[in-house]
Design a protein around this motif. Structure first.
Motif, PDB file in Angstrom:
ATOM      1  N   PHE A 185       0.841  -1.225   5.499  1.00 44.95           N
ATOM      2  CA  PHE A 185       0.235  -2.531   5.255  1.00 44.95           C
ATOM      3  C   PHE A 185       0.728  -3.113   3.923  1.00 44.95           C
ATOM      4  CE2 PHE A 185      -2.851  -0.276   7.900  1.00 44.95           C
ATOM      5  CZ  PHE A 185      -3.010  -1.196   8.925  1.00 44.95           C
ATOM      6  N   CYS A 196       0.848  -1.185   0.000  1.00 45.97           N
ATOM      7  CA  CYS A 196       0.000   0.000   0.000  1.00 45.97           C
ATOM      8  C   CYS A 196       0.891   1.245   0.000  1.00 45.97           C
ATOM      9  CB  CYS A 196      -0.926   0.009   1.213  1.00 45.97           C
ATOM     10  SG  CYS A 196      -1.950   1.492   1.224  1.00 45.97           S
ATOM     11  N   CYS A 201      -6.123   1.393   6.989  1.00 43.71           N
ATOM     12  CA  CYS A 201      -5.654   2.450   7.897  1.00 43.71           C
ATOM     13  C   CYS A 201      -6.812   3.215   8.540  1.00 43.71           C
ATOM     14  CB  CYS A 201      -4.754   3.423   7.137  1.00 43.71           C
ATOM     15  SG  CYS A 201      -5.615   4.256   5.780  1.00 43.71           S
ATOM     16  N   CYS A 238       0.277   4.860   4.812  1.00 48.67           N
ATOM     17  CA  CYS A 238       1.311   3.827   4.675  1.00 48.67           C
ATOM     18  C   CYS A 238       2.615   4.431   4.167  1.00 48.67           C
ATOM     19  CB  CYS A 238       0.826   2.716   3.753  1.00 48.67           C
ATOM     20  SG  CYS A 238      -0.477   1.706   4.508  1.00 48.67           S
ATOM     21  N   GLY A 279      -7.663   0.706   2.560  1.00 47.92           N
ATOM     22  CA  GLY A 279      -8.690   0.943   3.572  1.00 47.92           C
ATOM     23  C   GLY A 279      -8.369   0.438   4.972  1.00 47.92           C
ATOM     24  N   GLY A 310      -0.632   4.319  -0.156  1.00 50.62           N
ATOM     25  CA  GLY A 310      -1.506   5.431   0.223  1.00 50.62           C
ATOM     26  C   GLY A 310      -0.781   6.326   1.231  1.00 50.62           C
TER      27      GLY A 310
HETATM   28  S1  FES Z   1      -2.931   4.290   3.234  1.00 49.60           S
HETATM   29 FE1  FES Z   1      -2.422   2.189   3.363  1.00 49.60          FE
HETATM   30  S2  FES Z   1      -4.233   1.278   4.054  1.00 49.60           S
HETATM   31 FE2  FES Z   1      -4.745   3.357   3.830  1.00 49.60          FE
END
Ligand code: FES
Length: 90
Positions: free
Chosen positions: A59, A10, A49, A15, A47, A12
């Motif tokens: 993750f 991940c 987090c 992360c 999702g 995002g």
């Molecule tokens: S930023 Fe990685 S799970 Fe949300």
């Protein structure tokens, strides 16, 4: 059937901040024979987090199994285990 170990990192925001920026370079750390047997992808927020039941970022999903608070070391060890398991199935 896919014969490569599937790794989704991940990338995002949560992360990324918590270490995924380093994790995404993991392919460079894999020894050549291992690298050929692994498919690594960066994915947007999966999702996990959003609440704390899943643990803390970053993750990584390896062969469908979630790894929380992933470090290079943890991910490498899990990849090695999965590659061995795949080899045993052949
Ligand atoms: S930023 Fe990685 S799970 Fe949300």
């Amino acid at each position: 059937m896919n014969t490569k170990v599937q790794v989704q990192i991940c990338v995002g925001t949560a992360c990324h901040i918590m270490g995924a920026a380093d994790l995404i370079t993991i392919e460079d750390l894999l020894a050549e024979p291992l690298r050929e047997r692994v498919e690594i992808k960066g994915v947007t927020c999966i999702g996990l987090c959003k609440d704390e039941v899943h643990g803390k970022p970053p993750f990584v999903i390896i062969e469908g199994q979630m790894l929380a608070e992933a470090t290079l070391d943890k991910v490498l060890r899990r990849i090695e285990m999965c590659v061995e398991r795949l080899a045993d199935r052949r």
